[in-house]
Write an enzyme that holds these catalytic residues in place. Structure first.
Site, PDB file in Angstrom:
ATOM      1  N   ASN A 298      52.325  77.063  56.972  1.00 44.47           N
ATOM      2  CA  ASN A 298      51.970  77.250  58.087  1.00 44.47           C
ATOM      3  C   ASN A 298      51.127  76.061  58.939  1.00 44.47           C
ATOM      4  O   ASN A 298      51.460  75.044  57.445  1.00 44.47           O
ATOM      5  CB  ASN A 298      51.556  78.232  59.618  1.00 44.47           C
ATOM      6  CG  ASN A 298      52.354  78.738  60.410  1.00 44.47           C
ATOM      7  OD1 ASN A 298      52.497  77.795  61.325  1.00 44.47           O
ATOM      8  ND2 ASN A 298      52.438  79.734  60.992  1.00 44.47           N
TER       9      ASN A 298
ATOM     10  N   HIS B 279      53.337  73.668  56.645  1.00 39.86           N
ATOM     11  CA  HIS B 279      53.721  74.346  54.630  1.00 39.86           C
ATOM     12  C   HIS B 279      52.975  73.412  53.583  1.00 39.86           C
ATOM     13  O   HIS B 279      53.428  73.342  52.669  1.00 39.86           O
ATOM     14  CB  HIS B 279      55.183  74.995  55.324  1.00 39.86           C
ATOM     15  CG  HIS B 279      55.878  75.672  55.983  1.00 39.86           C
ATOM     16  ND1 HIS B 279      55.109  76.830  56.061  1.00 39.86           N
ATOM     17  CD2 HIS B 279      56.596  75.651  56.235  1.00 39.86           C
ATOM     18  CE1 HIS B 279      55.290  77.570  57.067  1.00 39.86           C
ATOM     19  NE2 HIS B 279      56.754  76.855  56.592  1.00 39.86           N
TER      20      HIS B 279
ATOM     21  N   HIS C  99      59.144  82.018  52.634  1.00 34.84           N
ATOM     22  CA  HIS C  99      60.440  81.513  53.746  1.00 34.84           C
ATOM     23  C   HIS C  99      61.238  82.070  53.292  1.00 34.84           C
ATOM     24  O   HIS C  99      62.488  80.901  54.035  1.00 34.84           O
ATOM     25  CB  HIS C  99      60.092  80.122  53.859  1.00 34.84           C
ATOM     26  CG  HIS C  99      60.170  79.568  55.089  1.00 34.84           C
ATOM     27  ND1 HIS C  99      60.898  79.536  55.648  1.00 34.84           N
ATOM     28  CD2 HIS C  99      59.370  79.089  56.138  1.00 34.84           C
ATOM     29  CE1 HIS C  99      61.073  79.137  57.262  1.00 34.84           C
ATOM     30  NE2 HIS C  99      59.325  79.107  56.749  1.00 34.84           N
ATOM     31  N   SER C 100      62.002  82.999  53.442  1.00 36.97           N
ATOM     32  CA  SER C 100      63.284  83.571  53.403  1.00 36.97           C
ATOM     33  C   SER C 100      63.909  83.846  54.696  1.00 36.97           C
ATOM     34  O   SER C 100      62.854  84.246  55.480  1.00 36.97           O
ATOM     35  CB  SER C 100      63.506  85.093  52.275  1.00 36.97           C
ATOM     36  OG  SER C 100      63.190  84.641  50.947  1.00 36.97           O
ATOM     37  N   TYR C 101      65.181  83.756  54.805  1.00 43.33           N
ATOM     38  CA  TYR C 101      65.719  83.392  56.032  1.00 43.33           C
ATOM     39  C   TYR C 101      66.751  84.594  55.893  1.00 43.33           C
ATOM     40  O   TYR C 101      67.587  84.665  54.904  1.00 43.33           O
ATOM     41  CB  TYR C 101      66.590  82.437  56.355  1.00 43.33           C
ATOM     42  CG  TYR C 101      65.787  81.466  56.619  1.00 43.33           C
ATOM     43  CD1 TYR C 101      65.817  80.785  58.154  1.00 43.33           C
ATOM     44  CD2 TYR C 101      65.237  80.660  56.289  1.00 43.33           C
ATOM     45  CE1 TYR C 101      65.013  79.565  58.699  1.00 43.33           C
ATOM     46  CE2 TYR C 101      64.193  79.025  56.520  1.00 43.33           C
ATOM     47  CZ  TYR C 101      64.902  78.910  58.092  1.00 43.33           C
ATOM     48  OH  TYR C 101      63.924  78.051  58.296  1.00 43.33           O
TER      49      TYR C 101
ATOM     50  N   GLU D  58      57.163  85.897  57.868  1.00 42.36           N
ATOM     51  CA  GLU D  58      56.347  85.788  57.253  1.00 42.36           C
ATOM     52  C   GLU D  58      55.532  85.917  56.826  1.00 42.36           C
ATOM     53  O   GLU D  58      54.372  86.115  57.842  1.00 42.36           O
ATOM     54  CB  GLU D  58      56.137  83.721  57.088  1.00 42.36           C
ATOM     55  CG  GLU D  58      57.201  83.645  56.635  1.00 42.36           C
ATOM     56  CD  GLU D  58      57.563  81.503  57.549  1.00 42.36           C
ATOM     57  OE1 GLU D  58      56.839  80.831  57.305  1.00 42.36           O
ATOM     58  OE2 GLU D  58      58.133  81.421  58.464  1.00 42.36           O
TER      59      GLU D  58
END
Length: 378
Positions: A116, A142, A212-214, A343
């Site tokens: 973040n 990040h 940080h998977s979508y 997250e």
């Protein structure tokens, strides 16, 4: 979570060749030296003459995760639907070259040294000011220009687990201290993708790690996630300014578009949130126990995901900056809201906010975090 007064005998028994992708090594974080690499992984590319490999984890139910040693990226995650059909439920790319491009929005990656944003890329610790790499307007996002998502990790696979290690050297990204990081991915027979993080340092330093998977539980990346039903175990959130830096207020979600304490479609109130959701939610919990943080449901496929974490917060990001310019898996462009992120984290800009939970890791302490994404049918 930090474990105080953690003894570090491994600083005295360094294996110099272990962290092959780093110039310095000040000790590992794991006491488990019996972890034996059962496979070398498949070479899928090179970065600065270092091999990028992918590793496949499978469980007895047919679920499969493919993970790269580059950025610790979850490249694919095959999950059954209500009819038993396996589909990939995370966004990503078909080629390694696409992951290496600067416009890759952290697809599936490990984020660090600080997940973040940190306001203006500056924080003060022990009376000294530290300047970080600014890569999000004036802010540091990040970990900066080259965070943990853009390095090749040392990988070792054993059964359904993959261990990744990296040494972030003193001064990398502007952060103080040599930080030894270990991330373990495990695909369990309970259809859980379990991620455990650990880190130690030789100087005080901020640490905030996440993945940080979508996610798109439909398995169809042309379908928006706005119809997914989201529940967040959070009565409060941290409002942000126009640059997405927390104002310092911890506000109640009740009666606002940020209230997901009762499950609702992501698109139900999103038009009332300028720019969409990209906010830290303060979880309803005491201490650092593994607690339910969120659930996500896609009616068409029947897929149901539960997220558990030891962290105090979760960043819910609704894929607002996806705009169709990225070509994803199968040649499909990723349009706005093609995926969402959940997250686990400490709060954004915590090094500049003493009222937020502490993120400074001290020498002699151990950073420890566990996050679990569990899949089932509803």
């Amino acid at each position: 979570m930090y474990l105080k007064n953690f003894c570090l005998p491994f600083f005295l028994s360094i294996t110099l060749g272990f962290f092959s992708c780093n110039s310095e090594d000040s000790g590992t974080v794991s006491e488990n030296e019996e972890f034996i690499d059962e496979g070398e992984g498949k070479v899928v590319g090179l970065l600065d003459n270092v091999e990028i490999k992918e590793y496949v984890l499978k469980n007895k139910n047919g679920m499969e995760a493919v993970i790269l040693n580059y950025g610790g990226i979850v490249k694919s995650l095959l999950v059954p639907d209500k009819n038993g059909n396996l589909q990939d439920v995370v966004l990503g790319f078909d080629s390694i070259g696409q992951y290496l491009r600067t416009e890759n929005p952290y697809m599936g990656a490990i984020i660090g040294r600080y997940a973040n944003r940190i306001s203006r890329g500056v924080f003060v610790m022990d009376g000294r000011s530290y300047t970080l790499e600014s890569n999000d307007n004036e802010n540091s996002l990040h970990g900066g220009i080259k965070g943990f998502d853009k390095v090749v990790w040392n990988a070792a696979k054993k059964g359904n687990s993959l261990r990744l290690r990296y040494v972030s050297i003193d001064g990398e990204g502007g952060y103080p201290g040599n930080l030894n990081v270990e991330v373990m991915y495990e695909l369990t027979d309970d259809n859980e993708l379990k991620i455990t993080y650990a880190a130690t340092t030789d100087k005080p330093t901020p640490v905030n790690l996440t993945n940080h998977s979508y996610f798109n539980l439909s398995g169809d990346y042309s379908e928006s996630v706005l119809n997914h039903i989201l529940h967040l175990n959070a009565d409060k959130y941290t409002p942000v300014d126009e640059t997405l830096i927390p104002t310092g207020e911890i506000a109640r979600t009740g009666g606002t578009p940020f209230d997901f304490t009762t499950p609702k479609a992501i698109g139900e109130d999103i038009q009332q949130v300028p720019g969409g959701y990209d906010h830290n939610f303060v979880l309803n919990k005491l201490g650092d126990s593994l607690t339910l943080a969120a659930t996500l449901y896609h009616e068409g496929s029947g897929r149901f995901m539960e997220m558990f974490t030891t962290e105090p917060g979760v960043q819910f990001y609704s894929g607002n900056f996806l705009d169709g310019s990225l070509t994803g898996k199968g040649g499909k462009p990723y349009q706005k809201h093609a995926g969402l992120c959940l997250e686990a984290q400490h709060f954004p800009d915590s090094p500049n906010r003493p009222e937020f939970p502490d993120t400074i890791l001290q020498p002699g302490e151990k950073y420890s975090q566990t996050t679990v994404y569990k899949f089932s049918i509803k």
